[in-house]
Write a protein that holds these residues in place. Structure first.
Motif, PDB file in Angstrom:
ATOM      1  N   GLN A  35       7.503   2.847   2.397  1.00 44.93           N
ATOM      2  CA  GLN A  35       7.256   3.945   1.473  1.00 44.93           C
ATOM      3  C   GLN A  35       7.771   3.645   0.066  1.00 44.93           C
ATOM      4  OE1 GLN A  35       8.389   7.897   2.782  1.00 44.93           O
ATOM      5  NE2 GLN A  35       8.325   7.256   4.924  1.00 44.93           N
ATOM      6  N   ARG A  36       8.746   2.771  -0.017  1.00 45.15           N
ATOM      7  CA  ARG A  36       9.383   2.492  -1.305  1.00 45.15           C
ATOM      8  C   ARG A  36       8.922   1.178  -1.919  1.00 45.15           C
ATOM      9  NH1 ARG A  36      12.068   5.847   1.706  1.00 45.15           N
ATOM     10  NH2 ARG A  36      13.499   7.400   0.801  1.00 45.15           N
ATOM     11  N   THR A  37       7.925   0.555  -1.291  1.00 45.69           N
ATOM     12  CA  THR A  37       7.312  -0.631  -1.868  1.00 45.69           C
ATOM     13  C   THR A  37       6.041  -0.212  -2.603  1.00 45.69           C
ATOM     14  OG1 THR A  37       6.002  -1.063   0.125  1.00 45.69           O
ATOM     15  CG2 THR A  37       8.194  -2.082  -0.006  1.00 45.69           C
ATOM     16  N   ILE A  38       5.359  -1.158  -3.214  1.00 43.47           N
ATOM     17  CA  ILE A  38       4.044  -0.887  -3.804  1.00 43.47           C
ATOM     18  C   ILE A  38       3.018  -1.037  -2.686  1.00 43.47           C
ATOM     19  CG2 ILE A  38       2.332  -1.601  -5.512  1.00 43.47           C
ATOM     20  CD1 ILE A  38       4.635  -2.627  -7.221  1.00 43.47           C
ATOM     21  N   MET A  39       2.481   0.091  -2.242  1.00 47.23           N
ATOM     22  CA  MET A  39       1.533   0.090  -1.125  1.00 47.23           C
ATOM     23  C   MET A  39       0.122  -0.182  -1.632  1.00 47.23           C
ATOM     24  SD  MET A  39       3.065   3.350   1.035  1.00 47.23           S
ATOM     25  CE  MET A  39       3.430   4.330  -0.447  1.00 47.23           C
ATOM     26  N   MET A  58       6.419   7.634  -4.809  1.00 45.55           N
ATOM     27  CA  MET A  58       5.592   6.653  -4.113  1.00 45.55           C
ATOM     28  C   MET A  58       4.707   5.919  -5.118  1.00 45.55           C
ATOM     29  SD  MET A  58       4.267   8.346  -0.540  1.00 45.55           S
ATOM     30  CE  MET A  58       5.307   8.341   0.906  1.00 45.55           C
ATOM     31  N   THR A  59       4.520   4.626  -4.884  1.00 47.93           N
ATOM     32  CA  THR A  59       3.754   3.782  -5.804  1.00 47.93           C
ATOM     33  C   THR A  59       2.655   3.062  -5.033  1.00 47.93           C
ATOM     34  OG1 THR A  59       5.751   3.429  -7.119  1.00 47.93           O
ATOM     35  CG2 THR A  59       3.903   1.947  -7.530  1.00 47.93           C
ATOM     36  N   THR A  60       1.442   3.069  -5.570  1.00 47.45           N
ATOM     37  CA  THR A  60       0.325   2.421  -4.886  1.00 47.45           C
ATOM     38  C   THR A  60      -0.484   1.558  -5.852  1.00 47.45           C
ATOM     39  OG1 THR A  60      -1.219   4.265  -5.284  1.00 47.45           O
ATOM     40  CG2 THR A  60       0.117   4.358  -3.282  1.00 47.45           C
ATOM     41  N   TRP A  61      -1.136   0.552  -5.270  1.00 48.02           N
ATOM     42  CA  TRP A  61      -2.076  -0.291  -6.019  1.00 48.02           C
ATOM     43  C   TRP A  61      -3.460  -0.064  -5.436  1.00 48.02           C
ATOM     44  CZ3 TRP A  61      -2.405  -3.168 -10.294  1.00 48.02           C
ATOM     45  CH2 TRP A  61      -3.477  -4.044 -10.425  1.00 48.02           C
ATOM     46  N   LEU A  62      -4.434   0.316  -6.283  1.00 43.66           N
ATOM     47  CA  LEU A  62      -5.805   0.540  -5.845  1.00 43.66           C
ATOM     48  C   LEU A  62      -6.616  -0.707  -6.131  1.00 43.66           C
ATOM     49  CD1 LEU A  62      -6.365   4.212  -7.055  1.00 43.66           C
ATOM     50  CD2 LEU A  62      -5.452   3.389  -4.877  1.00 43.66           C
ATOM     51  N   GLN A  63      -7.110  -1.341  -5.080  1.00 41.44           N
ATOM     52  CA  GLN A  63      -7.746  -2.646  -5.221  1.00 41.44           C
ATOM     53  C   GLN A  63      -9.122  -2.581  -5.860  1.00 41.44           C
ATOM     54  OE1 GLN A  63      -7.234  -3.407  -1.002  1.00 41.44           O
ATOM     55  NE2 GLN A  63      -5.722  -5.013  -1.412  1.00 41.44           N
ATOM     56  N   ASP A  64      -9.840  -1.453  -5.701  1.00 43.61           N
ATOM     57  CA  ASP A  64     -11.195  -1.396  -6.250  1.00 43.61           C
ATOM     58  C   ASP A  64     -11.214  -1.259  -7.767  1.00 43.61           C
ATOM     59  OD1 ASP A  64     -10.138   1.160  -6.090  1.00 43.61           O
ATOM     60  OD2 ASP A  64     -12.081   2.122  -5.663  1.00 43.61           O
ATOM     61  N   VAL A  65     -10.188  -0.593  -8.325  1.00 46.75           N
ATOM     62  CA  VAL A  65     -10.147  -0.393  -9.779  1.00 46.75           C
ATOM     63  C   VAL A  65      -8.958  -1.095 -10.439  1.00 46.75           C
ATOM     64  CG1 VAL A  65     -11.441   1.770  -9.800  1.00 46.75           C
ATOM     65  CG2 VAL A  65      -8.973   1.818  -9.397  1.00 46.75           C
ATOM     66  N   ASN A  66      -8.167  -1.810  -9.625  1.00 46.72           N
ATOM     67  CA  ASN A  66      -7.033  -2.582 -10.141  1.00 46.72           C
ATOM     68  C   ASN A  66      -6.083  -1.732 -10.987  1.00 46.72           C
ATOM     69  OD1 ASN A  66      -7.909  -4.989  -8.923  1.00 46.72           O
ATOM     70  ND2 ASN A  66      -9.226  -5.463 -10.666  1.00 46.72           N
ATOM     71  N   THR A  67      -5.597  -0.639 -10.393  1.00 51.95           N
ATOM     72  CA  THR A  67      -4.667   0.234 -11.114  1.00 51.95           C
ATOM     73  C   THR A  67      -3.421   0.485 -10.276  1.00 51.95           C
ATOM     74  OG1 THR A  67      -5.731   2.241 -10.269  1.00 51.95           O
ATOM     75  CG2 THR A  67      -6.483   1.411 -12.408  1.00 51.95           C
ATOM     76  N   LEU A  68      -2.311   0.632 -10.983  1.00 49.30           N
ATOM     77  CA  LEU A  68      -1.023   0.947 -10.383  1.00 49.30           C
ATOM     78  C   LEU A  68      -0.731   2.414 -10.665  1.00 49.30           C
ATOM     79  CD1 LEU A  68       1.507  -0.398  -8.993  1.00 49.30           C
ATOM     80  CD2 LEU A  68       2.453  -0.599 -11.305  1.00 49.30           C
ATOM     81  N   GLU A  69      -0.426   3.188  -9.611  1.00 50.14           N
ATOM     82  CA  GLU A  69      -0.218   4.623  -9.786  1.00 50.14           C
ATOM     83  C   GLU A  69       1.054   5.079  -9.070  1.00 50.14           C
ATOM     84  OE1 GLU A  69      -4.910   5.931 -10.261  1.00 50.14           O
ATOM     85  OE2 GLU A  69      -3.750   6.713  -8.588  1.00 50.14           O
ATOM     86  N   ILE A  70       1.716   6.084  -9.658  1.00 48.97           N
ATOM     87  CA  ILE A  70       2.924   6.674  -9.083  1.00 48.97           C
ATOM     88  C   ILE A  70       2.690   8.161  -8.862  1.00 48.97           C
ATOM     89  CG2 ILE A  70       5.346   7.242  -9.500  1.00 48.97           C
ATOM     90  CD1 ILE A  70       5.686   4.690 -10.992  1.00 48.97           C
ATOM     91  N   TYR A  71       3.158   8.669  -7.717  1.00 47.16           N
ATOM     92  CA  TYR A  71       3.037  10.098  -7.426  1.00 47.16           C
ATOM     93  C   TYR A  71       4.207  10.821  -8.074  1.00 47.16           C
ATOM     94  CZ  TYR A  71       1.986  14.373  -4.886  1.00 47.16           C
ATOM     95  OH  TYR A  71       1.637  15.671  -4.568  1.00 47.16           O
ATOM     96  N   GLY A  73       4.901  14.123  -7.913  1.00 44.34           N
ATOM     97  CA  GLY A  73       5.204  15.399  -7.286  1.00 44.34           C
ATOM     98  C   GLY A  73       4.039  16.361  -7.306  1.00 44.34           C
ATOM     99  N   SER A  74       3.087  16.141  -8.229  1.00 44.31           N
ATOM    100  CA  SER A  74       1.912  17.007  -8.295  1.00 44.31           C
ATOM    101  C   SER A  74       0.600  16.221  -8.294  1.00 44.31           C
ATOM    102  CB  SER A  74       1.969  17.880  -9.552  1.00 44.31           C
ATOM    103  OG  SER A  74       1.987  17.078 -10.718  1.00 44.31           O
ATOM    104  N   GLY A  75       0.653  14.938  -8.609  1.00 42.55           N
ATOM    105  CA  GLY A  75      -0.554  14.120  -8.634  1.00 42.55           C
ATOM    106  C   GLY A  75      -0.228  12.667  -8.864  1.00 42.55           C
ATOM    107  N   TRP A  76      -1.231  11.812  -8.674  1.00 42.78           N
ATOM    108  CA  TRP A  76      -1.073  10.379  -8.895  1.00 42.78           C
ATOM    109  C   TRP A  76      -1.316  10.064 -10.362  1.00 42.78           C
ATOM    110  CZ3 TRP A  76       0.964   7.326  -5.272  1.00 42.78           C
ATOM    111  CH2 TRP A  76       0.934   7.772  -3.941  1.00 42.78           C
ATOM    112  N   ARG A  77      -0.371   9.338 -10.978  1.00 43.28           N
ATOM    113  CA  ARG A  77      -0.458   9.002 -12.396  1.00 43.28           C
ATOM    114  C   ARG A  77      -0.510   7.492 -12.573  1.00 43.28           C
ATOM    115  NH1 ARG A  77      -2.097  13.903 -13.864  1.00 43.28           N
ATOM    116  NH2 ARG A  77      -0.612  15.515 -13.186  1.00 43.28           N
ATOM    117  N   GLN A  78      -1.480   7.049 -13.388  1.00 46.91           N
ATOM    118  CA  GLN A  78      -1.612   5.616 -13.627  1.00 46.91           C
ATOM    119  C   GLN A  78      -0.448   5.084 -14.446  1.00 46.91           C
ATOM    120  OE1 GLN A  78      -5.429   4.399 -15.129  1.00 46.91           O
ATOM    121  NE2 GLN A  78      -4.665   2.446 -15.843  1.00 46.91           N
TER     122      GLN A  78
END
Length: 220
Positions: A35-39, A58-71, A73-78
């Motif tokens: 949960q604390r890595t870049i998923m 939480m931090t995620t990487w979206l492979q289709d659009v190549n973006t890094l986003e952090i949650y 508390g209310s939404g995912w922010r690039q």
């Protein structure tokens, strides 16, 4: 009884007195660490289907659009992490009385979102078959403005072959808006006077005229 890590991250570490259970011990270590890595996820939809109850940070990487986003508390922010390509979008041109139609004119837009900031650039070129409609003109934005009293002010300009051949303008934005509001241009006959952009102000749009709207504003 398991103890937690020394950094307050909720990682459970088995104690020597705990009953042996490799599966539980491995899960208690892996789950909070993952949960604390870049998923990594194939897309936002794949992420949202997996992370149905995301936790702030939480931090995620979206492979289709190549973006890094952090949650947050209310939404995912690039996350802005360097040079990022702008995205194209097709703006909509409307008017308060009768909507215009482009005909053989063109209307293009591009934007870049960094966190809760949107950079936008729009260009409208009037064609010979463009129907100018009537009323104050509006142009749609790529994303809605923030719920704040002053989300931003966009710049505007016109270019044409007549006199004057160029002029600056602006468009103050309102909260929770999906488009510009009034776009103001100088009155071409009264020095120092500004008027709302319509089918007749600052003049009747003619083929070849170019109008631009550009700048930065706060997003929702």
């Amino acid at each position: 009884m398991p103890t937690t890590d020394a950094y307050g991250q909720g990682v459970q570490i088995a104690a020597l007195t705990d009953a042996p259970n490799m599966a539980t011990a491995a899960f208690n270590l892996a789950d909070p660490i993952v949960q604390r890595t870049i998923m990594r996820f194939a897309s936002a939809s794949a992420r949202n289907a997996t992370l149905t109850s995301p936790v702030e940070g939480m931090t995620t990487w979206l492979q289709d659009v190549n973006t890094l986003e952090i949650y947050d508390g209310s939404g995912w922010r690039q996350v802005f992490y360097g040079a990022t390509a702008w995205s194209a979008y097709t703006p909509t041109w409307t008017a308060t009385t009768t909507n215009p139609s482009l005909g053989n004119g063109t209307l293009v837009g591009s934007y870049l979102i960094t966190g809760k900031i949107c950079h936008v650039s729009i260009m409208l070129t009037i064609g010979s078959t463009t129907n100018k409609g009537s009323g104050a003109y509006r142009i749609s934005l790529p994303v809605a403005t923030a719920n704040t009293s002053c989300p931003g002010v966009l710049g505007a300009s016109f270019s044409r072959s007549g006199s004057p051949n160029h002029g600056p303008g602006d468009s103050p934005l309102f909260a929770n808006a999906n488009s510009t509001d009034d776009i103001w241009f100088p009155n071409i006959t009264v020095t120092g006077d500004y008027d709302v952009w319509t089918e007749s102000v600052p003049w009747s749009p003619a083929a070849g005229n170019v109008f631009r709207v550009y700048g930065t504003y706060q997003t929702a």
